[in-house]
Design a protein around this motif. Structure first.
Motif, PDB file in Angstrom:
ATOM      1  N   LEU A   1      31.789  69.971  94.129  1.00 36.91           N
ATOM      2  CA  LEU A   1      32.599  69.153  95.029  1.00 36.91           C
ATOM      3  C   LEU A   1      32.353  69.525  96.478  1.00 36.91           C
ATOM      4  O   LEU A   1      32.369  68.665  97.364  1.00 36.91           O
ATOM      5  CB  LEU A   1      34.085  69.322  94.688  1.00 36.91           C
ATOM      6  N   GLU A   2      32.097  70.803  96.725  1.00 38.90           N
ATOM      7  CA  GLU A   2      31.860  71.258  98.097  1.00 38.90           C
ATOM      8  C   GLU A   2      30.446  70.954  98.572  1.00 38.90           C
ATOM      9  O   GLU A   2      30.230  70.670  99.754  1.00 38.90           O
ATOM     10  CB  GLU A   2      32.103  72.762  98.180  1.00 38.90           C
ATOM     11  N   ASN A   3      29.481  70.976  97.654  1.00 33.60           N
ATOM     12  CA  ASN A   3      28.080  70.927  98.063  1.00 33.60           C
ATOM     13  C   ASN A   3      27.315  69.713  97.560  1.00 33.60           C
ATOM     14  O   ASN A   3      26.087  69.684  97.682  1.00 33.60           O
ATOM     15  CB  ASN A   3      27.346  72.180  97.564  1.00 33.60           C
ATOM     16  N   ARG A   4      27.976  68.722  97.012  1.00 32.13           N
ATOM     17  CA  ARG A   4      27.222  67.595  96.477  1.00 32.13           C
ATOM     18  C   ARG A   4      26.465  66.880  97.576  1.00 32.13           C
ATOM     19  O   ARG A   4      26.790  66.968  98.758  1.00 32.13           O
ATOM     20  CB  ARG A   4      28.136  66.622  95.746  1.00 32.13           C
TER      21      ARG A   4
ATOM     22  N   ALA B   1      29.562  67.980  86.114  1.00 31.05           N
ATOM     23  CA  ALA B   1      30.577  68.009  87.163  1.00 31.05           C
ATOM     24  C   ALA B   1      30.805  66.616  87.739  1.00 31.05           C
ATOM     25  O   ALA B   1      31.941  66.229  88.050  1.00 31.05           O
ATOM     26  CB  ALA B   1      30.158  68.978  88.267  1.00 31.05           C
ATOM     27  N   ALA B   2      29.721  65.834  87.885  1.00 31.48           N
ATOM     28  CA  ALA B   2      29.853  64.469  88.401  1.00 31.48           C
ATOM     29  C   ALA B   2      30.634  63.594  87.426  1.00 31.48           C
ATOM     30  O   ALA B   2      31.470  62.767  87.833  1.00 31.48           O
ATOM     31  CB  ALA B   2      28.476  63.874  88.673  1.00 31.48           C
ATOM     32  N   VAL B   3      30.371  63.762  86.133  1.00 27.29           N
ATOM     33  CA  VAL B   3      31.114  62.992  85.121  1.00 27.29           C
ATOM     34  C   VAL B   3      32.588  63.385  85.131  1.00 27.29           C
ATOM     35  O   VAL B   3      33.480  62.528  85.081  1.00 27.29           O
ATOM     36  CB  VAL B   3      30.502  63.223  83.721  1.00 27.29           C
ATOM     37  N   TYR B   4      32.861  64.681  85.220  1.00 30.83           N
ATOM     38  CA  TYR B   4      34.249  65.137  85.281  1.00 30.83           C
ATOM     39  C   TYR B   4      34.948  64.585  86.520  1.00 30.83           C
ATOM     40  O   TYR B   4      36.116  64.180  86.458  1.00 30.83           O
ATOM     41  CB  TYR B   4      34.296  66.660  85.293  1.00 30.83           C
ATOM     42  N   HIS B   5      34.262  64.543  87.639  1.00 32.46           N
ATOM     43  CA  HIS B   5      34.843  63.997  88.865  1.00 32.46           C
ATOM     44  C   HIS B   5      35.209  62.526  88.673  1.00 32.46           C
ATOM     45  O   HIS B   5      36.259  62.075  89.125  1.00 32.46           O
ATOM     46  CB  HIS B   5      33.843  64.133  90.016  1.00 32.46           C
ATOM     47  N   GLU B   6      34.346  61.807  87.988  1.00 33.98           N
ATOM     48  CA  GLU B   6      34.604  60.390  87.716  1.00 33.98           C
ATOM     49  C   GLU B   6      35.830  60.212  86.828  1.00 33.98           C
ATOM     50  O   GLU B   6      36.606  59.267  87.002  1.00 33.98           O
ATOM     51  CB  GLU B   6      33.362  59.788  87.048  1.00 33.98           C
ATOM     52  N   VAL B   7      36.011  61.132  85.876  1.00 31.34           N
ATOM     53  CA  VAL B   7      37.155  61.050  84.963  1.00 31.34           C
ATOM     54  C   VAL B   7      38.436  61.513  85.656  1.00 31.34           C
ATOM     55  O   VAL B   7      39.474  60.844  85.586  1.00 31.34           O
ATOM     56  CB  VAL B   7      36.889  61.893  83.703  1.00 31.34           C
ATOM     57  N   ARG B   8      38.356  62.642  86.345  1.00 34.10           N
ATOM     58  CA  ARG B   8      39.557  63.235  86.965  1.00 34.10           C
ATOM     59  C   ARG B   8      40.121  62.361  88.071  1.00 34.10           C
ATOM     60  O   ARG B   8      41.345  62.252  88.240  1.00 34.10           O
ATOM     61  CB  ARG B   8      39.202  64.624  87.509  1.00 34.10           C
TER      62      ARG B   8
ATOM     63  N   ASP C   1      16.250  68.724  84.857  1.00 30.94           N
ATOM     64  CA  ASP C   1      16.252  68.908  86.314  1.00 30.94           C
ATOM     65  C   ASP C   1      16.541  67.595  87.024  1.00 30.94           C
ATOM     66  O   ASP C   1      17.290  67.550  88.006  1.00 30.94           O
ATOM     67  CB  ASP C   1      14.916  69.479  86.785  1.00 30.94           C
ATOM     68  N   ASP C   2      15.939  66.510  86.536  1.00 30.31           N
ATOM     69  CA  ASP C   2      16.199  65.194  87.131  1.00 30.31           C
ATOM     70  C   ASP C   2      17.642  64.761  86.898  1.00 30.31           C
ATOM     71  O   ASP C   2      18.287  64.217  87.798  1.00 30.31           O
ATOM     72  CB  ASP C   2      15.246  64.155  86.538  1.00 30.31           C
ATOM     73  N   VAL C   3      18.148  65.004  85.697  1.00 25.57           N
ATOM     74  CA  VAL C   3      19.544  64.671  85.404  1.00 25.57           C
ATOM     75  C   VAL C   3      20.477  65.454  86.327  1.00 25.57           C
ATOM     76  O   VAL C   3      21.470  64.930  86.846  1.00 25.57           O
ATOM     77  CB  VAL C   3      19.866  64.954  83.925  1.00 25.57           C
ATOM     78  N   ASN C   4      20.151  66.718  86.542  1.00 25.86           N
ATOM     79  CA  ASN C   4      20.942  67.555  87.443  1.00 25.86           C
ATOM     80  C   ASN C   4      20.952  66.983  88.859  1.00 25.86           C
ATOM     81  O   ASN C   4      21.988  66.915  89.514  1.00 25.86           O
ATOM     82  CB  ASN C   4      20.362  68.966  87.459  1.00 25.86           C
ATOM     83  N   ASP C   5      19.777  66.590  89.359  1.00 25.72           N
ATOM     84  CA  ASP C   5      19.688  66.031  90.705  1.00 25.72           C
ATOM     85  C   ASP C   5      20.462  64.731  90.819  1.00 25.72           C
ATOM     86  O   ASP C   5      21.083  64.449  91.855  1.00 25.72           O
ATOM     87  CB  ASP C   5      18.228  65.801  91.088  1.00 25.72           C
ATOM     88  N   ASN C   6      20.439  63.910  89.767  1.00 24.44           N
ATOM     89  CA  ASN C   6      21.246  62.689  89.775  1.00 24.44           C
ATOM     90  C   ASN C   6      22.723  63.023  89.847  1.00 24.44           C
ATOM     91  O   ASN C   6      23.495  62.347  90.529  1.00 24.44           O
ATOM     92  CB  ASN C   6      20.941  61.848  88.525  1.00 24.44           C
ATOM     93  N   GLY C   7      23.120  64.084  89.138  1.00 21.95           N
ATOM     94  CA  GLY C   7      24.516  64.500  89.189  1.00 21.95           C
ATOM     95  C   GLY C   7      24.917  64.998  90.565  1.00 21.95           C
ATOM     96  O   GLY C   7      26.044  64.778  91.022  1.00 21.95           O
ATOM     97  N   LEU C   8      24.002  65.675  91.275  1.00 22.91           N
ATOM     98  CA  LEU C   8      24.305  66.145  92.622  1.00 22.91           C
ATOM     99  C   LEU C   8      24.579  64.987  93.572  1.00 22.91           C
ATOM    100  O   LEU C   8      25.282  65.148  94.563  1.00 22.91           O
ATOM    101  CB  LEU C   8      23.141  66.987  93.152  1.00 22.91           C
ATOM    102  N   GLU C   9      23.999  63.837  93.282  1.00 24.64           N
ATOM    103  CA  GLU C   9      24.238  62.659  94.102  1.00 24.64           C
ATOM    104  C   GLU C   9      25.341  61.781  93.530  1.00 24.64           C
ATOM    105  O   GLU C   9      25.571  60.676  94.014  1.00 24.64           O
ATOM    106  CB  GLU C   9      22.946  61.861  94.241  1.00 24.64           C
ATOM    107  N   GLY C  10      26.011  62.252  92.491  1.00 23.33           N
ATOM    108  CA  GLY C  10      27.134  61.506  91.933  1.00 23.33           C
ATOM    109  C   GLY C  10      26.739  60.317  91.090  1.00 23.33           C
ATOM    110  O   GLY C  10      27.564  59.429  90.850  1.00 23.33           O
ATOM    111  N   ARG C  11      25.495  60.271  90.613  1.00 23.56           N
ATOM    112  CA  ARG C  11      25.043  59.138  89.801  1.00 23.56           C
ATOM    113  C   ARG C  11      25.206  59.487  88.328  1.00 23.56           C
ATOM    114  O   ARG C  11      24.571  60.414  87.825  1.00 23.56           O
ATOM    115  CB  ARG C  11      23.583  58.803  90.106  1.00 23.56           C
ATOM    116  N   THR C  12      26.042  58.720  87.629  1.00 22.02           N
ATOM    117  CA  THR C  12      26.300  58.984  86.212  1.00 22.02           C
ATOM    118  C   THR C  12      26.009  57.754  85.357  1.00 22.02           C
ATOM    119  O   THR C  12      26.363  57.739  84.175  1.00 22.02           O
ATOM    120  CB  THR C  12      27.764  59.404  86.000  1.00 22.02           C
TER     121      THR C  12
END
Length: 366
Positions: free
Chosen positions: A60-63, A118-125, A169-180
């Motif tokens: 959340l701090e560094n996305r 973390a991105a998926v959890y953010h979308e749910v929360r 690694d690609d999935v991780n990078d997509n998550g860093l940008e909030g793409r789920t």
């Protein structure tokens, strides 16, 4: 529908049992440390909640694109402690920790991409039903199973990264940008053929540089056994040539390596994406330390490339090597008695200065 409900209940029951066990163990540990019994469970829940959500809070701090969340800082501060002057209730911490555990459990192999989880959890929360730090008395959360498994599904469709497929690694990078969503983009191109050798050399370049410098220093000291080569601080004959040729070769090697590594990195990170991650969409860094490290990496590489290139040009311009005749005696080495010529003094001074500069830049950028 019954199968889905059974599947979800099994995950919730399992994570509920594990979370309760962790809280109980933490409460017993606090009780052993002398914490009053009335506060043991509350404090234990605070500790377990912080541990469970640690990865999400860092995300959340560094996305990569924080501007998408207008309340990002407020949410971060609220999850870490208080909202205004009123502390959050213990049951709120329990629900958040359990919700994250259930999301992780449902993601299956997606746990190999923690930023995506973390991105998926953010979308749910922070969904349409609950978008505040304080939870309502009967909170409702919507779990989009397609989004939770979108990373795993993308791997199932095409798991060959050399043919356009994504990896974790690609999935991780997509998550860093909030793409789920289901459209997982390829963010990194794996090296192939001889580029693999360049990747290997770039990973161990600092170690190789230090070993080469130590080898050159040992060679320089070894040449001192021949009196024709001068003294430690006054090199002549073979020593003077070694200092000049080694300095030139070291600068050229590092300039070429840095150029190839930067060129290869831009290709791997898809050019425009690499620039966006380094400078940000509006010419500023985005994503905190998670993505700004690429910008710092690029600055370090460019600095070492410029220093090595300019140093190589300077050394080559003022080089004054000596034609070595191994049949010469010590008495025939005029520099030992008459001193350096102006050209030789300038050439050796530049070499010493360049090596000191290279060592300083190497220390500061490694």
């Amino acid at each position: 529908q019954e199968q889905v409900l059974f599947h979800l209940k099994a995950h919730i029951a399992s994570q509920h049992r594990r979370l309760l066990y962790q809280v109980d163990c933490e409460a017993l540990a606090l009780q052993a440390l002398g914490v009053p019994n009335a506060l043991c469970f509350v404090q234990a829940m605070v500790h377990v909640h912080a541990r469970a959500l640690e990865g999400y809070l860092v995300w959340l701090e560094n996305r990569a694109i924080p501007d998408r969340d207008r309340h990002g800082q407020e949410k971060l501060e609220g999850l870490l402690g208080q909202v205004g002057d009123m502390a959050r209730q213990t049951w709120e911490l329990w629900i958040e920790a359990l919700l994250l555990r259930v999301t992780e459990s449902l993601s299956e192999q997606g746990l190999h991409a923690p930023e995506f989880v973390a991105a998926v959890y953010h979308e749910v929360r922070w969904g349409a039903d609950v978008d505040e730090v304080r939870l309502p008395n009967q909170p409702k959360f919507t779990l989009n199973y397609d989004h939770i498994l979108s990373g795993v599904e993308a791997l199932r469709r095409n798991g060959d990264p050399f043919k356009g497929g994504v990896n974790f690694d690609d999935v991780n990078d997509n998550g860093l940008e909030g793409r789920t969503s289901d459209q997982m983009e390829k963010t990194y191109r794996e090296a192939s053929s001889l580029w693999v050798l360049l990747d290997l050399l770039s990973n161990f370049q600092p170690v190789v540089v230090v070993k080469v410098w130590l080898f050159a220093l040992a060679w320089y000291l070894y040449l001192g056994e021949d009196s024709r080569n001068g003294y430690l601080w006054y090199p002549t004959f073979c020593r003077a040539n070694l200092l000049q040729y080694f300095t030139l070769g070291d600068c050229l090697w590092n300039a070429v390596m840095d150029f190839l590594i930067v060129f290869h990195a831009v290709f791997q990170w898809r050019g425009a994406a690499f620039g966006r991650y380094c400078m940000g969409a509006n010419g500023r860094g985005v994503g905190g330390d998670v993505y700004n490290h690429r910008g710092r990496w690029l600055c370090r590489r460019m600095l070492t490339f410029i220093v090595a290139s300019c140093s190589a040009v300077a050394v080559f311009t003022f080089m004054d090597p000596e034609d070595i005749d191994l049949n010469l005696t010590k008495e025939e080495i005029s520099e030992l008695y008459d001193g350096y010529s102006e050209e030789r003094r300038k050439a050796l001074s530049i070499c010493v200065g360049v090596m000191l500069l290279r060592a300083f830049v190497f220390y500061g950028t490694t």
